[in-house]
Write a protein that holds these residues in place. Structure first.
Motif, short mmCIF file in Angstrom:
data_model
loop_
_atom_site.label_atom_id
_atom_site.label_comp_id
_atom_site.label_asym_id
_atom_site.label_seq_id
_atom_site.Cartn_x
_atom_site.Cartn_y
_atom_site.Cartn_z
N UNK A 3 1.08 -1.21 -0.31
CA UNK A 3 -0.25 -0.05 -0.42
C UNK A 3 0.77 1.28 0.10
N UNK A 4 0.92 1.65 -1.16
CA UNK A 4 1.74 3.31 -0.93
C UNK A 4 0.61 4.42 -1.15
N UNK A 5 0.65 5.20 -0.19
CA UNK A 5 0.03 6.65 -0.42
C UNK A 5 0.85 7.92 -0.77
N UNK A 6 0.03 8.17 -1.56
CA UNK A 6 1.16 9.47 -2.46
C UNK A 6 0.32 10.85 -2.07
N UNK A 7 0.65 11.87 -1.85
CA UNK A 7 0.74 12.79 -1.86
C UNK A 7 1.07 14.26 -2.17
N UNK A 8 1.32 15.20 -2.51
CA UNK A 8 1.49 16.47 -2.86
C UNK A 8 1.61 16.93 -4.51
N UNK A 9 0.47 16.24 -5.34
CA UNK A 9 0.10 16.90 -6.26
C UNK A 9 -0.20 18.42 -7.04
N UNK A 10 -0.64 19.04 -7.49
CA UNK A 10 -2.01 20.16 -7.79
C UNK A 10 -1.00 21.08 -9.09
N UNK A 11 -1.17 22.92 -9.06
CA UNK A 11 -1.23 23.30 -10.06
C UNK A 11 -0.16 23.89 -9.67
N UNK A 12 0.89 23.88 -10.91
CA UNK A 12 1.52 25.11 -10.71
C UNK A 12 2.13 25.72 -12.28
N UNK A 13 2.49 27.71 -11.46
CA UNK A 13 3.19 28.29 -12.60
C UNK A 13 4.41 27.45 -13.81
N UNK A 14 4.44 27.75 -14.54
CA UNK A 14 6.14 27.05 -15.05
C UNK A 14 6.65 27.67 -14.28
N UNK A 15 8.20 27.56 -13.77
CA UNK A 15 9.29 28.03 -12.81
C UNK A 15 9.12 27.38 -11.53
N UNK A 114 -0.43 16.74 -11.85
CA UNK A 114 0.60 17.17 -11.23
C UNK A 114 0.40 18.28 -12.90
N UNK A 115 0.18 19.53 -12.64
CA UNK A 115 -0.17 20.50 -13.73
C UNK A 115 0.46 22.00 -14.07
N UNK A 116 1.61 21.99 -15.00
CA UNK A 116 2.47 23.06 -14.99
C UNK A 116 1.68 24.24 -15.64
N UNK A 117 1.39 24.92 -15.62
CA UNK A 117 0.36 25.83 -16.67
C UNK A 117 1.70 26.65 -17.38
N UNK A 118 1.79 27.40 -18.42
CA UNK A 118 2.72 28.55 -18.94
C UNK A 118 2.40 29.90 -18.79
#
Length: 118
Positions: A3-15, A114-118
């Motif tokens: 059982x592996x539990x992940x966390x920490x993803x999200x939306x962030x701007x480039x850089x 993980x989403x990186x916006x330009x």
């Protein structure tokens, strides 16, 4: 299956930066190579980074100099610190565990976007 539990993803701007976490049971953490794959829409899953129990570390070329993988033995947790993120890093990131003597992944996390916006 472990059982592996992940966390920490999200939306962030480039850089920007994000840190992913993957918590495992002690037995899994102490006996397996752990790391991260990612899968972007329409693409194959690719290995990003891995960390062995003896300290060996692997990075994909795309991750070198920007990402850092680390293990916290007190928390049975693997981290992926991602800096200087680019839109091309957008993907679902999956934590994994495998025996050190095999290339076959035996356990997967649920995935984190993980989403990186330009």
């Amino acid at each position: 299956q472990a059982h592996l539990v992940e966390s920490g993803g999200g939306l962030v701007q480039a850089g920007g930066s994000l840190r992913l976490s993957c918590a495992a049971s002690r037995s899994i953490f102490n006996s397996n190579v752990m790391g991260w794959y990612r899968q972007a829409p329409g693409k194959q899953r690719e290995l990003v980074a891995s960390s062995g129990i003896g300290g060996s570390i692997y990075y994909a070329d795309s991750a070198k100099s920007r990402f850092t993988i680390s293990r916290d033995n007190t928390k049975n947790t693997v981290y992926l610190q991602m800096n200087s993120l680019e839109p091309g890093d957008t993907a679902v990131y999956y934590c994994f565990a495998r025996a050190y003597y095999s290339s076959t992944v035996t356990s997967w996390g649920q995935g984190t976007q993980v989403t990186v916006s330009s």
